[in-house]
Scaffold this active site. Sequence first.
Site, PDB file in Angstrom:
ATOM      1  N   HIS A 153       0.789  -1.234   0.000  1.00 13.05           N
ATOM      2  CA  HIS A 153       0.000   0.000   0.000  1.00 13.05           C
ATOM      3  C   HIS A 153       0.814   1.274   0.000  1.00 13.05           C
ATOM      4  O   HIS A 153       0.252   2.361   0.093  1.00 13.05           O
ATOM      5  CB  HIS A 153      -0.910   0.049   1.229  1.00 13.05           C
ATOM      6  CG  HIS A 153      -2.130  -0.789   1.092  1.00 13.05           C
ATOM      7  ND1 HIS A 153      -3.297  -0.317   0.545  1.00 13.05           N
ATOM      8  CD2 HIS A 153      -2.362  -2.078   1.402  1.00 13.05           C
ATOM      9  CE1 HIS A 153      -4.204  -1.272   0.546  1.00 13.05           C
ATOM     10  NE2 HIS A 153      -3.667  -2.362   1.070  1.00 13.05           N
TER      11      HIS A 153
ATOM     12  N   LYS B 145      -8.787  13.905   4.017  1.00 12.89           N
ATOM     13  CA  LYS B 145      -7.950  12.715   4.031  1.00 12.89           C
ATOM     14  C   LYS B 145      -7.061  12.799   5.264  1.00 12.89           C
ATOM     15  O   LYS B 145      -7.030  13.837   5.919  1.00 12.89           O
ATOM     16  CB  LYS B 145      -7.087  12.642   2.766  1.00 12.89           C
ATOM     17  CG  LYS B 145      -6.384  13.970   2.443  1.00 12.89           C
ATOM     18  CD  LYS B 145      -5.575  13.908   1.159  1.00 12.89           C
ATOM     19  CE  LYS B 145      -6.418  13.961  -0.090  1.00 12.89           C
ATOM     20  NZ  LYS B 145      -6.428  12.725  -0.828  1.00 12.89           N
ATOM     21  N   ARG B 146      -6.335  11.747   5.592  1.00  7.51           N
ATOM     22  CA  ARG B 146      -5.412  11.843   6.712  1.00  7.51           C
ATOM     23  C   ARG B 146      -4.420  12.985   6.491  1.00  7.51           C
ATOM     24  O   ARG B 146      -4.101  13.306   5.343  1.00  7.51           O
ATOM     25  CB  ARG B 146      -4.656  10.519   6.882  1.00  7.51           C
ATOM     26  CG  ARG B 146      -5.489   9.445   7.539  1.00  7.51           C
ATOM     27  CD  ARG B 146      -5.977   9.868   8.898  1.00  7.51           C
ATOM     28  NE  ARG B 146      -4.861   9.914   9.824  1.00  7.51           N
ATOM     29  CZ  ARG B 146      -4.579   8.975  10.704  1.00  7.51           C
ATOM     30  NH1 ARG B 146      -5.359   7.908  10.809  1.00  7.51           N
ATOM     31  NH2 ARG B 146      -3.531   9.078  11.506  1.00  7.51           N
TER      32      ARG B 146
ATOM     33  N   LYS C  73       0.757  14.388   1.387  1.00  6.09           N
ATOM     34  CA  LYS C  73      -0.547  14.745   0.818  1.00  6.09           C
ATOM     35  C   LYS C  73      -0.667  16.256   0.598  1.00  6.09           C
ATOM     36  O   LYS C  73      -1.575  16.736  -0.047  1.00  6.09           O
ATOM     37  CB  LYS C  73      -1.676  14.223   1.706  1.00  6.09           C
ATOM     38  CG  LYS C  73      -1.789  12.689   1.724  1.00  6.09           C
ATOM     39  CD  LYS C  73      -2.863  12.228   2.705  1.00  6.09           C
ATOM     40  CE  LYS C  73      -2.986  10.714   2.829  1.00  6.09           C
ATOM     41  NZ  LYS C  73      -3.757  10.088   1.737  1.00  6.09           N
TER      42      LYS C  73
ATOM     43  N   THR D  13      -8.287   6.846  -2.646  1.00  9.34           N
ATOM     44  CA  THR D  13      -9.631   6.380  -2.988  1.00  9.34           C
ATOM     45  C   THR D  13     -10.645   7.502  -2.821  1.00  9.34           C
ATOM     46  O   THR D  13     -11.722   7.440  -3.397  1.00  9.34           O
ATOM     47  CB  THR D  13     -10.068   5.184  -2.110  1.00  9.34           C
ATOM     48  OG1 THR D  13      -9.794   5.492  -0.738  1.00  9.34           O
ATOM     49  CG2 THR D  13      -9.331   3.916  -2.511  1.00  9.34           C
TER      50      THR D  13
ATOM     51  N   LYS E 142     -14.266   8.701  -4.815  1.00 14.09           N
ATOM     52  CA  LYS E 142     -15.562   9.045  -4.201  1.00 14.09           C
ATOM     53  C   LYS E 142     -16.021  10.420  -4.680  1.00 14.09           C
ATOM     54  O   LYS E 142     -17.201  10.630  -4.956  1.00 14.09           O
ATOM     55  CB  LYS E 142     -15.439   9.032  -2.673  1.00 14.09           C
ATOM     56  CG  LYS E 142     -15.021   7.685  -2.082  1.00 14.09           C
ATOM     57  CD  LYS E 142     -14.639   7.849  -0.592  1.00 14.09           C
ATOM     58  CE  LYS E 142     -13.824   6.677  -0.100  1.00 14.09           C
ATOM     59  NZ  LYS E 142     -13.176   6.959   1.210  1.00 14.09           N
TER      60      LYS E 142
HETATM   61  C1  PLP Z   1     -11.904   7.219   1.557  1.00  9.39           C
HETATM   62  C2  PLP Z   1     -11.480   7.603   2.903  1.00  9.39           C
HETATM   63  C3  PLP Z   1     -10.133   7.820   3.187  1.00  9.39           C
HETATM   64  C4  PLP Z   1      -9.050   7.724   2.138  1.00  9.39           C
HETATM   65  O1  PLP Z   1      -8.805   9.007   1.600  1.00  9.39           O
HETATM   66  P1  PLP Z   1      -7.582   9.306   0.618  1.00  9.39           P
HETATM   67  O2  PLP Z   1      -7.833  10.674   0.128  1.00  9.39           O
HETATM   68  O3  PLP Z   1      -7.638   8.294  -0.471  1.00  9.39           O
HETATM   69  O4  PLP Z   1      -6.351   9.201   1.442  1.00  9.39           O
HETATM   70  C5  PLP Z   1      -9.782   8.194   4.476  1.00  9.39           C
HETATM   71  N1  PLP Z   1     -10.713   8.340   5.446  1.00  9.39           N
HETATM   72  C6  PLP Z   1     -12.025   8.164   5.198  1.00  9.39           C
HETATM   73  C7  PLP Z   1     -13.017   8.368   6.298  1.00  9.39           C
HETATM   74  C8  PLP Z   1     -12.459   7.778   3.934  1.00  9.39           C
HETATM   75  O5  PLP Z   1     -13.763   7.575   3.707  1.00  9.39           O
END
Ligand code: PLP
Length: 823
Positions: free
Chosen positions: A357, A545-546, A551, A653, A657
Amino acid sequence: MEFDKEKFKNILMTRLRQQYGKDIAIATRHDIYDAVASACMNTVVDKWIATRRTYEKEPGMRRVCYFSAEFLMGRSLGNNLINLEIKEAVEDILKGFHLNLNVIEDTEPEPGLGNGGLGRLAACFLDSLATLDYPARGYGIRYEYGMFEQRIENGFQVEYPDRWLTHRDPWEIKRSDLAVTVHFGGKIVYRKTPDGQERFNLEDTEAVTATPFDIPVVGYGTDTVGMLRLWEASSPDGFNLQLFNDMQYTRAVEKQISAENISRVLYPNDSGPSGKALRLKQQYFFSSASLQDLVHGFVSEYGTDFSRFSDCNVIQLNDTHPVVAIPELMRILVDEYRVSWDMAWSIVVKTFAYTNHTILAEALEKWPIDIFQGLLPRIYQIVEEINRRFLIELREKYPGDYQKHNAMSIIADGMVHMARLAIHSCFSVNGVAELHTELLKTRELKDWAELYPKKFNNKTNGITQRRWLLSANPLLADFITKRIGPGWIKDLTKLKELEKYLDDEASLRELLEIKQENKRRLTEYLKVTQNEFLDPDSIFDVQVKRLHEYKRQLLNILHIMYLYNKLIADPSYNPYPRTFIFGAKSASGYRRAKAIIKLINTVAEHVNNDRRVRGKLRVVFIENYRVSVAEKIFPAADVSEQISTAGKEASGTSNMKFMVNGAITLGTLDGANIEIVQEAGVENEFIFGLKTDEILKIQTENSYHPQEYFSKNPELAKVVEQLVDGTYDPSRQLFKELYDSLVFGVEGQRPDVYYILADFNAYCEAHEKIEAEYNDRIHWAKMMLKNIANSGKFSSDRTIEEYVRDIWKLKKVPVTVKQKTDE
Ligand SMILES: *Cc1c(COP(=O)(O)O)cnc(C)c1O
């Protein structure tokens, strides 16, 4: 099976009476949530039993077991009602009692048993597996405390424990009958049997009981109900009455507490190393328990002829956290069932597959030998033997290349290297987006790809459209279904048919109106939860995101500071009003990430209180970002910020979304962004910044000098100076470390390792382009529709079908619930 409203109502009432001693008039919201969930569970269990029966009758059935330290499932009620296709009926029942289903749904405590993308991926995979009728199980840990609750106090992140199990969880079923024992520590006792065979046993171990809790995974529009099995740790000889009677109260429960600590808390560490021995204990705990479970199941069906084990089970390892399962399966086969080493190894190498990952080198997990050996002496011995045999192969293949031997040795430099163990032992190694897999093969894991070229393959991540579109964005879901029918719910590529509406102005206007309504809903939500007042007529530009340096939330906030300066300097500058929305948790010990959170909140406070920019610019930090909040954010986003340093984000991911919900990507050519551009067309996204190979070139030439960007771009220089000149922080200390890391480099690092200053200008230009194109609403709506129509590839259904075809080789096993005649 026809849904029986009266029966549902009866179960609901009975539940309220028996569990809470109440009728519906005096029940609290939580009581009602629990009763609705229990009634729903009744339908689920019919299907669950049918699934188990079907699988038992299926000769030689093969299943995938997804081993993951994290499952970020989010709430279940809404999703299960949708997947059971009874949401409207239940809504009606509740209306009859003057209750609003949405409110009831919002009282469900959220199981946040994951950090971010990796854990959420596991959850999307389970949804797709059940929906597509593939036999599957998820295996993990039932953490008593999941992801911490984040509150922003004074602009700082403060962490509070997540007590999601305060009330009983109506979705789980405790299976005490399936408990197993996991052993830690101890001495290895060696002996030879009379016929000369070697035997190893462990004595004086710390024994821990692992008890499974099963959670149903309801497939959409099918009778298949999959299973997530989570292990809880306890002590088999926990409470010491002797000590208690001697009034040694703490010592009396010491063992109990030590055992229970194993499943106490999810480590809030998104990636990157964590030297916690307890973490290794967690990993072995759930890996061992899950394997024992699988082996017991196999033996009770087929006896001890393990030659068929790998025909019946394939185990997918979600990152390196469960890799210790590899030597554990060797131990079970060799020590407990007396299978020969060679036979056991031949089974192991057909059973395990590994998903990588991350390309962040510092995140590749390794354990100091003394910790590993002390905690798992027999497992360490087995790893040594695996490595001894591997090194013989390596020396034959690359004679004299000691550098390579050391770089690939599973045990090296005083450490046990988990990724190396995985790659050597697994029959498949996959990355999670095309670029990521390519970088693994040509850079990070180059030696390995040369040694085992056939093992490496790509499986671009995906998300389930059932949760992230059908459930999260009902308005858009209806818009789509009205035009192309409901087929997209099980086959997202059908969205392509929406392209015939690209020139239909009425549809485009409706699409804009839906986005607007979702923005109003998010605005309302933030008003109630955070007392934040947004303008739904502004552009919602979102980065959730985190929080991680790669990032580059810092790039985003620096641009906001730049924009603010520009608005102040020129009061006649009247761009399209913009709202910048952030949501992010930082690992608790990650100081620089926490400084960035403080910076975002400080700038937000400053900007939002300045009348001169009112109505033009607003910055919002959404507290405690998690799945349930994400479900409200994606439908309301206009712009999706995916701005990682090229080559650093494995896939992402949330980019997917956003895309299915009609947001336009503002992104670098990184991770799955590249594939998003391929699908929707580069003219329908805003792509900027250095590319992977350009960054590599700068790195190898050692030619990056961030100061050059200051002389070329005085606005950038000003913004960076504002970190320490008192504009935002009178003490001038809070952001000093951030400043130094950008300008000079700290702790032996080079300055600006994530190339924020190098990409700043391109990022500003991309924002200007967004602002210009957003003005043309029909043009923008067309881009939205283009994105939605071409998001089909990013369904986790597609990802799962690829895993099934290339790695798991599963057959669908459909399930049908017989009309019941019981009760
Ligand atoms: C989809 C999702 C992530 C992943 O986000 P990235 O932008 O791909 O790092 C992290 N936290 C939550 C709650 C999510 O739904």
